[in-house]
Design a protein around this motif. Structure first.
Motif, mmCIF file in Angstrom:
data_model
loop_
_atom_site.group_PDB
_atom_site.id
_atom_site.type_symbol
_atom_site.label_atom_id
_atom_site.label_comp_id
_atom_site.label_asym_id
_atom_site.label_seq_id
_atom_site.Cartn_x
_atom_site.Cartn_y
_atom_site.Cartn_z
ATOM 1 N N TYR A 107 26.928 -25.727 32.176
ATOM 2 C CA TYR A 107 25.507 -25.895 32.459
ATOM 3 C C TYR A 107 24.873 -24.581 32.895
ATOM 4 O O TYR A 107 25.407 -23.876 33.761
ATOM 5 C CB TYR A 107 25.298 -26.937 33.548
ATOM 6 C CG TYR A 107 25.591 -28.354 33.122
ATOM 7 C CD1 TYR A 107 25.403 -28.761 31.799
ATOM 8 C CD2 TYR A 107 26.043 -29.292 34.040
ATOM 9 C CE1 TYR A 107 25.660 -30.064 31.409
ATOM 10 C CE2 TYR A 107 26.305 -30.603 33.655
ATOM 11 C CZ TYR A 107 26.111 -30.977 32.339
ATOM 12 O OH TYR A 107 26.361 -32.270 31.957
ATOM 13 N N THR A 161 19.350 -29.021 32.786
ATOM 14 C CA THR A 161 19.813 -30.231 33.479
ATOM 15 C C THR A 161 18.820 -30.652 34.546
ATOM 16 O O THR A 161 18.676 -31.843 34.830
ATOM 17 C CB THR A 161 21.202 -30.021 34.117
ATOM 18 O OG1 THR A 161 21.196 -28.828 34.894
ATOM 19 C CG2 THR A 161 22.279 -29.928 33.058
ATOM 20 N N PRO A 177 20.810 -29.483 27.534
ATOM 21 C CA PRO A 177 21.535 -28.446 28.282
ATOM 22 C C PRO A 177 22.256 -27.425 27.399
ATOM 23 O O PRO A 177 22.690 -26.385 27.892
ATOM 24 C CB PRO A 177 22.556 -29.259 29.105
ATOM 25 C CG PRO A 177 22.004 -30.622 29.173
ATOM 26 C CD PRO A 177 21.270 -30.827 27.884
#
Length: 267
Positions: A107, A161, A177
């Motif tokens: 992420y 995110t 993401p």
């Protein structure tokens, strides 16, 4: 070679029922050859137990490490974006891990520098908001281009995110993401003949630098939000935000993608 099965658990130590529920999971993990550590320094995986807020705290309190895995275990029934496992399904989770029914996701996070003096990372979002009942004025620069002067309650800069959190409540886009980017959304902007902004959220690529220059008009003591924490520094002049090269590696179930979570939460 260091042991790759060292785990550290992060949760509210005052939550007695949660501690009791964790004991069978500890026992099952240890039986499977995992070592439970009482310090995250040498952990290969850091597991938060609680909710998304707990997960964000676990990442922040352990220094946004990019050399270990993060995993989230939900303790409540509510939908969660960062917690793929549930505390009541410890045995099922162990079976899925043993059968490699998990994947690693990376992420994006943002790096925020305040007046070349204070710097930190955010996994969800950074927000700059007025701390008094008065609008805050901010010059917005993209790279070296003066873009606009914002006047209003504040600005939110979110990761992909984090796009489902504060950003979404501001009618920002929900962002995949996998895209290396970040988003800028307004909080109650004032648009008139003196101040004019784009008026909608906009997305910047990982190569762009965003600079927020706080206009010194007496409201230069804003509240800055870092995920779910707040930071106050007097007389803020400039905030520089960029997408970091660092990524947070999280453990997720194969059949629980980001878009499945979005569908389950909002549709």
């Amino acid at each position: 070679m260091p042991d790759r099965r060292n785990l550290y658990f992060f949760y509210d130590e005052k939550n007695s029922p949660l501690l009791e529920k964790m004991q069978p999971i500890y026992a099952s993990l240890q039986k499977s050859g995992f070592t439970i550590l009482d310090n995250p320094k040498h952990a290969n995986a850091i597991v938060s137990v609680g909710d998304d807020t707990t997960f964000l705290q676990a990442v922040r309190k352990t220094g946004f490490r990019d050399d270990c895995l993060y995993a989230g275990v939900a303790a409540a029934k509510e939908s969660s974006f960062y917690c793929d496992f549930h505390i009541d399904e410890g045995e099922k989770a162990m079976a899925e891990i043993a059968n490699t029914e998990i994947e690693v996701r990376r992420y994006p996070i943002i790096h925020v520098a305040v007046d070349q003096d204070t710097a930190f990372y955010c996994l969800n979002e950074f927000s700059l908001r007025s701390s008094i009942i008065k609008t805050i004025a901010v010059d917005v620069l993209i790279d070296d281009l003066y873009f606009e002067t914002f006047r209003g309650d504040g600005l939110v800069v979110s990761t992909p995110t984090g796009s489902t959190a504060y950003n979404r409540s501001l009618r920002g886009a929900v962002v995949d993401p996998f895209l290396p980017c970040y988003q800028v959304s307004e909080i109650a902007s004032l648009n008139n003949n003196t101040y004019r902004t784009l008026g909608v959220p906009f997305i910047l690529s990982n190569n762009r630098k965003l600079t927020l220059q706080v206009i010194q008009d007496g409201n230069d003591y804003p509240v800055m939000g870092m995920d779910n924490e707040a930071l106050s520094i007097k007389h803020i002049h400039q905030v520089v935000i960029q997408l970091s090269d660092r990524r947070i590696k999280t453990v997720k179930l194969k059949h629980n993608s980001f878009w499945e979570k979005v569908q389950r939460t909002f549709l």
